[in-house]
Write a protein that holds these residues in place. Sequence first.
Motif, PDB file in Angstrom:
ATOM      1  N   PRO A  99       1.317  -2.752  -5.459  1.00  0.00           N
ATOM      2  CA  PRO A  99      -0.293  -2.854  -5.212  1.00  0.00           C
ATOM      3  C   PRO A  99      -0.810  -4.302  -5.265  1.00  0.00           C
ATOM      4  N   SER A 125      -4.045  -3.623   2.457  1.00  0.00           N
ATOM      5  CA  SER A 125      -4.137  -3.597   1.045  1.00  0.00           C
ATOM      6  C   SER A 125      -5.442  -3.679   0.644  1.00  0.00           C
ATOM      7  N   ASN A 155      -4.903   2.274   7.288  1.00  0.00           N
ATOM      8  CA  ASN A 155      -4.329   2.690   6.113  1.00  0.00           C
ATOM      9  C   ASN A 155      -3.405   2.129   5.179  1.00  0.00           C
ATOM     10  N   SER A 156      -2.756   1.085   5.948  1.00  0.00           N
ATOM     11  CA  SER A 156      -1.788   0.333   5.539  1.00  0.00           C
ATOM     12  C   SER A 156      -2.529  -1.083   5.059  1.00  0.00           C
ATOM     13  N   THR A 183       0.743  -1.194  -0.029  1.00  0.00           N
ATOM     14  CA  THR A 183       0.103   0.105   0.144  1.00  0.00           C
ATOM     15  C   THR A 183       0.888   1.138   0.172  1.00  0.00           C
ATOM     16  N   HIS A 243       7.076  -0.606  -4.003  1.00  0.00           N
ATOM     17  CA  HIS A 243       5.449  -0.614  -4.187  1.00  0.00           C
ATOM     18  C   HIS A 243       4.779  -1.553  -4.963  1.00  0.00           C
ATOM     19  N   SER A 256      -5.965   2.523   0.669  1.00  0.00           N
ATOM     20  CA  SER A 256      -5.533   1.779  -0.613  1.00  0.00           C
ATOM     21  C   SER A 256      -6.963   1.416  -1.419  1.00  0.00           C
TER      22      SER A 256
END
Length: 199
Positions: free
Chosen positions: A36, A162, A159-160, A15, A34, A183
């Motif tokens: 995603p 995925s 907020n971390s 994320t 990174h 994410s």
Amino acid sequence: PIQIASMCDAIVAATTELQDFFKKVSNFVTPIIHVPTHITLPVFDYLPRLDWIYDIPRYKVLMTSGGRIGATLLFEMCEKANERWQEFEDIEWIINADNVAQMRTLINRFRNLHKTYIDWSSLEDYYSLCKSVNVIMNPASNNDLDYLVPPSWQSTWLNSKSAVKYTMTGAARIPCISSPIRSYVEAIKQGETGFIVNS
């Protein structure tokens, strides 16, 4: 986590929030890659749906969690739905959780709602489950983390997460309704590939 990460050759962050977190750490020089998780995947058409779920004659809403994330908002949603149960008569709340017994204890008090509980299962079975429902919810709030991390870390931790549920719903061709986790906000095209809701 920072000490462990600093001993690695590289960090793979799923994320943007996690990537940004490590970048803010002073003297942290480990490379960050990174990757995603909401990448385009082929549709899993070869997997069978779960007929015993698919055949439930109501609109099927799936909430799934490998921990306690989502439990607070799920409880609040069910509490409100139970008060206005006539409006939710056509909804089947399907709870798939690693701690399904605890979730059952939490949600069973709402006697007016139709509920189905499913134990945590293999990834293949989970995809089949996704193909058998109408929508997947991804509720989450900082309150879910009170037992795990101090308040100052809760927003970063949340907020971390995925956007893996977004990937799974896309593979199953059904919409995802998510709390505004970073994410998911980055991945979902509002009203097209899913919905971001605040409450």
